[in-house]
Structures are given as C-alpha cells and as structure tokens.
Motif scaffolding. Structure first.
Motif, mmCIF file in Angstrom:
data_model
loop_
_atom_site.group_PDB
_atom_site.id
_atom_site.type_symbol
_atom_site.label_atom_id
_atom_site.label_comp_id
_atom_site.label_asym_id
_atom_site.label_seq_id
_atom_site.Cartn_x
_atom_site.Cartn_y
_atom_site.Cartn_z
ATOM 1 N N ALA A 73 0.856 -1.181 0.000
ATOM 2 C CA ALA A 73 0.000 0.000 0.000
ATOM 3 C C ALA A 73 0.893 1.233 0.000
ATOM 4 N N GLU A 74 0.668 2.123 -0.966
ATOM 5 C CA GLU A 74 1.481 3.335 -1.064
ATOM 6 C C GLU A 74 0.652 4.557 -0.700
ATOM 7 N N ASN A 75 1.021 5.190 0.416
ATOM 8 C CA ASN A 75 0.388 6.423 0.881
ATOM 9 C C ASN A 75 1.301 7.567 0.475
ATOM 10 N N GLY A 76 0.898 8.333 -0.521
ATOM 11 C CA GLY A 76 1.721 9.418 -1.042
ATOM 12 C C GLY A 76 1.628 10.711 -0.257
ATOM 13 N N THR A 77 0.895 10.727 0.857
ATOM 14 C CA THR A 77 0.787 11.936 1.669
ATOM 15 C C THR A 77 1.798 11.869 2.808
ATOM 16 N N TYR A 78 1.825 12.928 3.596
ATOM 17 C CA TYR A 78 2.729 12.974 4.741
ATOM 18 C C TYR A 78 2.005 12.646 6.045
ATOM 19 N N LYS A 79 0.744 12.203 5.930
ATOM 20 C CA LYS A 79 -0.039 11.862 7.109
ATOM 21 C C LYS A 79 -0.447 10.392 7.060
ATOM 22 N N THR A 80 -0.638 9.802 8.228
ATOM 23 C CA THR A 80 -1.172 8.447 8.301
ATOM 24 C C THR A 80 -2.624 8.468 7.839
ATOM 25 N N VAL A 81 -3.005 7.470 7.060
ATOM 26 C CA VAL A 81 -4.383 7.329 6.606
ATOM 27 C C VAL A 81 -5.035 6.234 7.445
ATOM 28 N N TYR A 82 -6.241 6.496 7.913
ATOM 29 C CA TYR A 82 -6.948 5.570 8.801
ATOM 30 C C TYR A 82 -8.171 4.974 8.097
ATOM 31 N N ASP A 83 -8.530 3.772 8.522
ATOM 32 C CA ASP A 83 -9.747 3.097 8.055
ATOM 33 C C ASP A 83 -9.848 3.094 6.531
ATOM 34 N N ALA A 84 -8.797 2.642 5.873
ATOM 35 C CA ALA A 84 -8.772 2.606 4.404
ATOM 36 C C ALA A 84 -9.530 1.379 3.905
ATOM 37 N N ASP A 85 -10.599 1.611 3.176
ATOM 38 C CA ASP A 85 -11.376 0.523 2.582
ATOM 39 C C ASP A 85 -10.644 -0.013 1.363
ATOM 40 N N ILE A 86 -10.569 -1.340 1.247
ATOM 41 C CA ILE A 86 -9.926 -1.996 0.111
ATOM 42 C C ILE A 86 -11.003 -2.436 -0.874
ATOM 43 N N TYR A 87 -10.808 -2.052 -2.137
ATOM 44 C CA TYR A 87 -11.718 -2.435 -3.211
ATOM 45 C C TYR A 87 -10.941 -3.221 -4.263
ATOM 46 N N GLY A 88 -11.605 -4.172 -4.877
ATOM 47 C CA GLY A 88 -10.965 -4.934 -5.941
ATOM 48 C C GLY A 88 -11.929 -5.963 -6.496
ATOM 49 N N ARG A 89 -11.496 -6.588 -7.547
ATOM 50 C CA ARG A 89 -12.300 -7.644 -8.181
ATOM 51 C C ARG A 89 -11.494 -8.932 -8.164
ATOM 52 N N ILE A 90 -12.175 -10.027 -7.838
ATOM 53 C CA ILE A 90 -11.527 -11.337 -7.778
ATOM 54 C C ILE A 90 -12.295 -12.277 -8.690
ATOM 55 N N TYR A 91 -11.562 -12.905 -9.604
ATOM 56 C CA TYR A 91 -12.158 -13.841 -10.560
ATOM 57 C C TYR A 91 -11.504 -15.203 -10.400
ATOM 58 N N ASP A 92 -12.247 -16.253 -10.772
ATOM 59 C CA ASP A 92 -11.667 -17.593 -10.754
ATOM 60 C C ASP A 92 -10.983 -17.864 -12.089
ATOM 61 N N ALA A 93 -10.545 -19.103 -12.296
ATOM 62 C CA ALA A 93 -9.811 -19.472 -13.515
ATOM 63 C C ALA A 93 -10.668 -19.350 -14.770
ATOM 64 N N ASN A 94 -11.993 -19.380 -14.622
ATOM 65 C CA ASN A 94 -12.906 -19.257 -15.768
ATOM 66 C C ASN A 94 -13.382 -17.818 -15.985
ATOM 67 N N ASN A 95 -12.765 -16.853 -15.322
ATOM 68 C CA ASN A 95 -13.154 -15.440 -15.374
ATOM 69 C C ASN A 95 -14.535 -15.175 -14.786
ATOM 70 N N ASP A 96 -14.996 -16.043 -13.910
ATOM 71 C CA ASP A 96 -16.244 -15.814 -13.190
ATOM 72 C C ASP A 96 -15.924 -15.084 -11.895
ATOM 73 N N SER A 97 -16.771 -14.121 -11.542
ATOM 74 C CA SER A 97 -16.560 -13.356 -10.320
ATOM 75 C C SER A 97 -16.688 -14.256 -9.097
ATOM 76 N N VAL A 98 -15.751 -14.144 -8.193
ATOM 77 C CA VAL A 98 -15.755 -14.933 -6.971
ATOM 78 C C VAL A 98 -16.689 -14.295 -5.940
ATOM 79 N N MET A 99 -16.786 -12.975 -5.964
ATOM 80 C CA MET A 99 -17.631 -12.256 -5.010
ATOM 81 C C MET A 99 -18.618 -11.412 -5.800
ATOM 82 N N GLN A 100 -19.761 -11.999 -6.111
ATOM 83 C CA GLN A 100 -20.779 -11.338 -6.916
ATOM 84 C C GLN A 100 -21.248 -10.041 -6.262
ATOM 85 N N ASN A 101 -21.344 -8.986 -7.076
ATOM 86 C CA ASN A 101 -21.889 -7.691 -6.628
ATOM 87 C C ASN A 101 -21.190 -7.134 -5.391
#
Length: 145
Positions: free
Chosen positions: A70-98
């Motif tokens: 995780a790269e924080n480009g500011t000079y302050k600590t960032v708190y409670d950072a929500d992580i977003y992303g997409r995860i697919y299986d080997a068949n390109n099907d979404s692992v976590m729908q919606n």
C-alpha cells in the motif's frame, strides 16, 4: 411597524444560525487515495482456515490471504482505508458477486507498507484466482465509532 420588527428578528435569527453553522461545523475530511500493488494470494494457515463459511451458508470454502503493498503518497497516516478490488476464478467468473469492497486496513503510514486481507472463496470456484483493480481509500484522521 410591528411586522417589520418581526421580519428583522427572523432575518437576524437566520443570519445568526447560518454564521454559527459555519463556525461550529467541523471541516470535512476528504478521502485519501491509496495505491495498492504487488497483489498476490496464498492459502490461509490451518488455524485461520478452520470454520470458513461462504455467504451462501455452505461450509465448503477455501480460505486465502491476499497480500500486497500500500502506497500512501501523503505525509499523514491514513486511517480506516477501505480496500476495493475484483476477484475472478480461472474461468473469469466473479468470486464475489456484486461486491467490490473486500475489507479494510486500519492504518496506512506515509510511504509504502505491506497489507494482508483474509478472504473466503467457495470451494467449487476453480483456481488460480485473478486479482484485479485493487485500490484503497481512507481518511486523514480516525473515524469515530
């Protein structure tokens, strides 16, 4: 004349409330964007994997730890950072729908730091997983709970 004094009172009260709302209202904390990179995953250790349950209620799930930087480009600590992303299986099907919010990082200090996140994936999803479009955003001060 009495109507004018009432009108002046109403205008004065409105101006006073408006002025006080500017003075008393705390400044809004803007979201700080965190760049996530070098994203990979590994199997959970046995003690973490035990009892993994998927959202469908089935107990048949695989446990993984998603790791990265995780790269924080500011000079302050960032708190409670929500992580977003997409995860697919080997068949390109979404692992976590919606669902793109995967978890959070409590604190991200200035600079580059490591993070990890535990996820459960239904056992019937073929491996390897594909991790895409990961990013995070958080606040420059702690959010009250």
């Amino acid at each position: 004349m009495q109507h004018y004094s009432k009108l002046i009172q109403i205008i004065f009260t409105f101006c006073l409330i408006t002025f006080l709302s500017w003075v008393i209202t705390p400044t809004a904390e803007a979201l700080t964007q965190i760049r996530l990179f070098d994203i990979s995953y590994k199997d959970c250790p046995p003690e973490l994997a035990q009892g993994a349950v998927t959202s469908s209620g089935s107990a048949a799930a695989n446990c993984f730890i998603v790791t990265g930087k995780a790269e924080n480009g500011t000079y302050k600590t960032v708190y409670d950072a929500d992580i977003y992303g997409r995860i697919y299986d080997a068949n390109n099907d979404s692992v976590m729908q919606n669902r793109t919010r995967l978890g959070s990082i409590a604190e991200v200090p200035p600079g580059t730091s490591d993070f990890e996140l535990r996820i459960s994936v239904p056992a019937n999803q073929p491996l390897p997983l594909q991790l895409k479009q990961f990013k995070a955003s958080g606040f420059s001060s702690q959010v009250r709970r």
